[in-house]
Structure formats: C-alpha cells, structure tokens
Design an enzyme around this catalytic site. Structure first.
Site, PDB file in Angstrom:
ATOM      1  N   ASP A 296       0.866  -1.212   0.104  1.00 10.26           N
ATOM      2  CA  ASP A 296       0.011  -0.107  -0.026  1.00 10.26           C
ATOM      3  C   ASP A 296       0.909   1.375   0.054  1.00 10.26           C
ATOM      4  OD1 ASP A 296       0.729  -1.040   2.598  1.00 10.26           O
ATOM      5  OD2 ASP A 296      -0.799   0.097   3.475  1.00 10.26           O
ATOM      6  N   GLU A 480      12.744   1.488   7.124  1.00 13.77           N
ATOM      7  CA  GLU A 480      11.672   0.648   6.711  1.00 13.77           C
ATOM      8  C   GLU A 480      11.757   0.227   5.360  1.00 13.77           C
ATOM      9  OE1 GLU A 480       6.834   1.374   6.123  1.00 13.77           O
ATOM     10  OE2 GLU A 480       8.084   2.870   6.360  1.00 13.77           O
TER      11      GLU A 480
END
Length: 519
Positions: A296, A480
């Site tokens: 996403d 991340e």
C-alpha cells in the site's frame, strides 16, 4: 497451556473483552472522529485512532456534543483533555554507530518488544504473549512483517520470542477467526499476506515436526478464512470475498469487508474518493484491499499504472498471494500426514497441485516470459512488472525455463545499485521504483538460490547489505524501506515519512548476512 496465557485469558474474561465486538475508533466516536481527522488535528492520521481515551466513550461523546458549538471551542484542546497520545516504540533510544550493525539490532529487540497487558486500552487488541513491533508509527504487531522479523530472531537464537509471536497469532485466529492486518480494532476487517504457515515451519525447524500437529487447527482455520465461500461459487457468481472461480480453478484475491475510509488514513481516503467518478464504496474497498496485500500503495493495483484514483485491487488475482496459499495447502497436507489423517492429507495434496497448475496457467505470461497478476475481469494477465514474480521461485512453483527467464528480467530490469526495486514504475508511491523493501529482497534472493542462480542472489545480497550499512553509518538507523537507485538517499514517497526501527529490515539483514557468510 502456558501459565502466562492462562492468566491472560482469565483476565480477558473478567474484563469481558470480546475481540470480535471491539469497535473501531471511527465507530466509537463518530462525528468527533471525523472532525479530528478532517481538520486535521494531527499531521499523521494514524495518531488519533491510536490515542488512549481518558474517559468512557459515552462521556467523551456527550462532552463533545455539549461543547462543540460553544464560543471559543478548540478541537485540539478538547482532544488533549480527553485523550492520551500514543508513544512511539523507540522513543528515547539512542543508537551508537561505533557498535556493529548486528550489535545495534540485538539492542533494538527489547526496545521493539511489547509485553502482554490484559486491560483494554484504546484501539489496541491485547495479546497474551510478548511480541515485536516494526517501529516508528507502527506501535502494534503486523502480520506479514512478523515473519521477516522472525528470520532475524532465529539468527539471534530468540526462539522463545518466535514461539510467543506464533502463539499470539494462534490466539487471534481462535478469537477473531483470522489474523488481522495488526492487533488494532480498526484492522479487523482485513488480513495481510498469509505467512502463518511459514512461521509455523520456521518454528518446526528448531522444535521438530510435532509443531505442525500442534498448530494444525489454526492452520486449517487460516485456510478456511481465505477460502470462505469457495464452495458456492458458480460461473454466474464467480467471485466472493477473497475467492474467485476461473474455469474450474478457485484462486484468491485481496479483500476488505468495510467499504469506508480507513480510520488510520481517513483524510487521505476521503480525498481520493472525492477525486473519482465512481461510487466511493468501491474506491474504499479497493484501497483497503491493497492494504491487505501489504503493498500500500503500488502501480501494481492501478488501472492506469500511475494514479491511486484508478485503483482496482479486487479485480486482480495476485501471483504472490496464491503462491502463499499454495504453501499453506502443502503445509496442511504435511501436517495431516503427521497427524495420521490420510484422507485430509490427500485432499490438500490435490488442492496444492491444482493451485500449482492454475498459478502457472493464469499468471505465467509466455510472451513476456515473466509472472504477472491476473486480471480476471478482463480475462488477461496484468502488464505490470513487479517483484511479486519472485514468489513462484521462492515456493518452487516455476519450471526451470520460467525461472531462468524471470532471473534474466530481474537482473536486467530490477537490479540497481542498492538492491532490487519493487516495480519498474516511478509514481511516488512507496511500493514502486526506486524503493526496495527487505521482505522482497529475501523472497528474491531465496527464490534465485532455489534455482541455482547463486551469483545473482549473492550480488543482490551484497548490494542490499551495503545499502543498509551506509544508512546505518550515516544516521544510526535501520529503516523501513530504502532507495536502491540513488544510494546517497533514504527512500521516500507514500502516505507517511520513512519509519525507523525497523522489525523486518533488522530480520532480513541478519538473514542475508548469514547467507553471504555461508556461501
């Protein structure tokens, strides 16, 4: 049953904590929630859903109704009075780049570990065992993140924590009926890529095949969730929730059961829906389905390959999702064999073989010589090149010739200075070029190794490790996602800033470092 879990379950009963009935914050606070998110009071839309109420829901709603139209009313002040802000997991942690990167990760595990708490607080669904969160704004456990985190925990011999996390997921399967996106009430309408069977096998690697028997009931429940409605599909009614009938094959798609704005991205979703000439419910459902995918967002899901407002996730049969469910079917077959249930063993063996054939039939494009998602609405493969094509290699679904073609494309098109990029499209979305993600590096490396492409796999390994080391030396952080095109930068793009911590980056880095040492 572990004593700690027994105490937790008893406490849960005393607090009447029903996970299925725990409302999402947008349902609890209604008009107040909408006002806070759209003003917005917080820069990050995830902050308010994670706040901890200082009073009962009824009291807060009543106070808001009474005060909202009074002269001088300030919404931000009201929120500060009635809600406690969430705390990021790594708050106060100071990294020391004189430590090696492995020492840094070892020091981070306790920082990222959350302990069980039997009392309900805010939107958090409490779990019976300790668990590791990703880091940054991600203050809860996440489903597919956890498998890649576990790879690193295994390297650091933290099998106890791996077992705790697997037990937490079995708890969620038993109590919620499936593993949600994360342990928040606002995540209970969707899951994430089904890595539970890989977690169980990882645990079985250290504790033996009896683990497959131990977790067999939850493996079956996981499968039942993803296959819900499959037996009722017909040619006229060929799709239901996460299952789609193609000819005589049942394959899976991503889905979400709540066609409304995500509480954790409320203003963003409302803005997208307002820009599209289609029913907002369809827009929200496709946005949420992309969140279930973990990607996403990505051009992979966009009809025009560029813009989020053309999202059509639910029209696609994802090659990675179906590869994962193939693994779940093979794991169930093996688990039933160990539990002396030959009928069930043969049933799942056949289901796995049927899915194996269907993945190759619908997702392999012989003209492009690459694996793609399949657009079942159009009746043709997608034209979006993505790293999801590495999954059939990871699970040994691809034929030797197919693996060779995929390896060539990965080397020629996806491999950049800092690792492999996620797609070939640059859109500003985080699951597109030039971003690289730890889980996809591992899937790609392991997939290539499975078919003998050792040199290419080792090259990807080393480029990714070097990229991680450079960012760590410059910032003291593992993040991340990474920019694999321009290694002088950290990656950016997407709904929120780059997050540090970071569970799956830590886990995959340790695993890839082990792979390069052992070659």
């Amino acid at each position: 049953m572990k004593p700690l879990r027994a105490i937790f379950l008893l406490s849960s009963l005393l607090f009447s904590h029903n996970l299925l009935s725990q409302p999402s914050p947008d349902e609890q606070f209604g008009e107040l929630f909408k006002a806070v998110q759209l003003e917005p009071v917080f820069e990050d839309s995830k902050t308010f859903p994670d706040c901890i109420p200082r009073a009962s829901v009824e009291e807060i709603n009543r106070a808001y109704t009474q005060q909202k139209n009074q002269p001088g009313f300030q919404l931000a002040g009201f929120v500060e009075q009635y809600f406690e802000l969430p705390v990021n997991p790594a708050s106060g942690f100071q990294s020391d780049t004189s430590n090696s990167i492995t020492e840094h990760i070892q020091k981070l595990w306790p920082v990222l570990t959350r302990e069980p708490n039997s009392k309900s607080q805010s939107s958090l669904i409490n779990l019976p065992e300790p668990y590791v969160v990703p880091g940054g704004r991600f203050r809860e456990i996440y489903y597919w993140d956890s498998y890649f985190t576990m790879l690193g925990l295994a390297i650091d011999q933290r099998v106890d924590l791996i077992e705790n996390m697997v037990d937490n997921f079995t708890y969620l399967i038993d109590e919620v009926g499936f593993i949600p996106n994360g342990n928040r009430a606002y995540y209970t309408s969707r899951s994430q890529p089904p890595f539970f069977s890989l977690m169980v096998r990882l645990l079985a690697d250290t504790q033996g095949d009896s683990i497959l028997i131990r977790y067999l009931p939850q493996l079956q429940k996981e499968y039942d969730f993803w296959m819900d409605g499959a037996e009722n599909l017909t040619e006229a009614d060929s799709a239901h929730r996460r299952v789609v009938l193609l000819d005589k094959s049942v394959l899976n798609r991503y889905w979400d059961d709540r066609p409304v704005p995500r509480p954790e991205a409320y203003k963003e979703d409302v803005a997208v829906a307002a820009s599209v000439d289609m029913p907002e419910e369809i827009v929200y459902q496709n946005i949420r389905a992309a969140c279930e995918s973990g990607w996403d967002f990505s051009s992979r899901w966009f009809r025009d390959s560029q813009n989020l407002n053309t999202i059509r996730t639910t029209e696609l049969i994802p090659v990675d999702l179906n590869s994962l469910i193939y693994h779940l079917e093979t794991t169930l077959s093996e688990a039933y064999a160990h539990s002396q249930q030959p009928g069930q063993q043969k049933k799942f063996e056949k289901l796995a073989k049927d899915r194996h054939r269907a993945i190759r039939k619908y997702c392999w494009n012989s003209a492009e010589r690459f694996y793609f998602d399949y657009d079942f609405v159009k009746g043709e493969p997608s034209d979006q090149y993505t790293l999801a094509a590495a999954y059939p290699l990871f699970f040994k679904i691809a034929r030797i010739r197919e693996a060779r073609n995929v390896a060539q494309t990965l080397e020629q098109e996806f491999l950049l200075l800092g690792g492999v990029q996620t797609t070939l499209k640059t859109t500003g979305q985080q699951w597109d070029a030039p971003n690289g993600w730890a889980p996809l590096q591992w899937i790609t490396v392991r997939g290539l190794n499975n078919y003998g492409y050792i040199n290419l796999a080792d090259d990807i390994c080393q480029r990714w490790i070097d990229n991680n080391r450079r960012v760590y030396q410059n910032t003291g952080k593992l993040v991340e996602k990474y920019n694999v095109r321009d290694v002088t930068l950290k990656a950016g793009g997407g709904e929120y800033p780059v997050q540090d911590g970071f569970g799956w980056s830590n886990g995959v880095l340790l695993k890839l470092m082990e792979v390069t040492v052992n070659q």
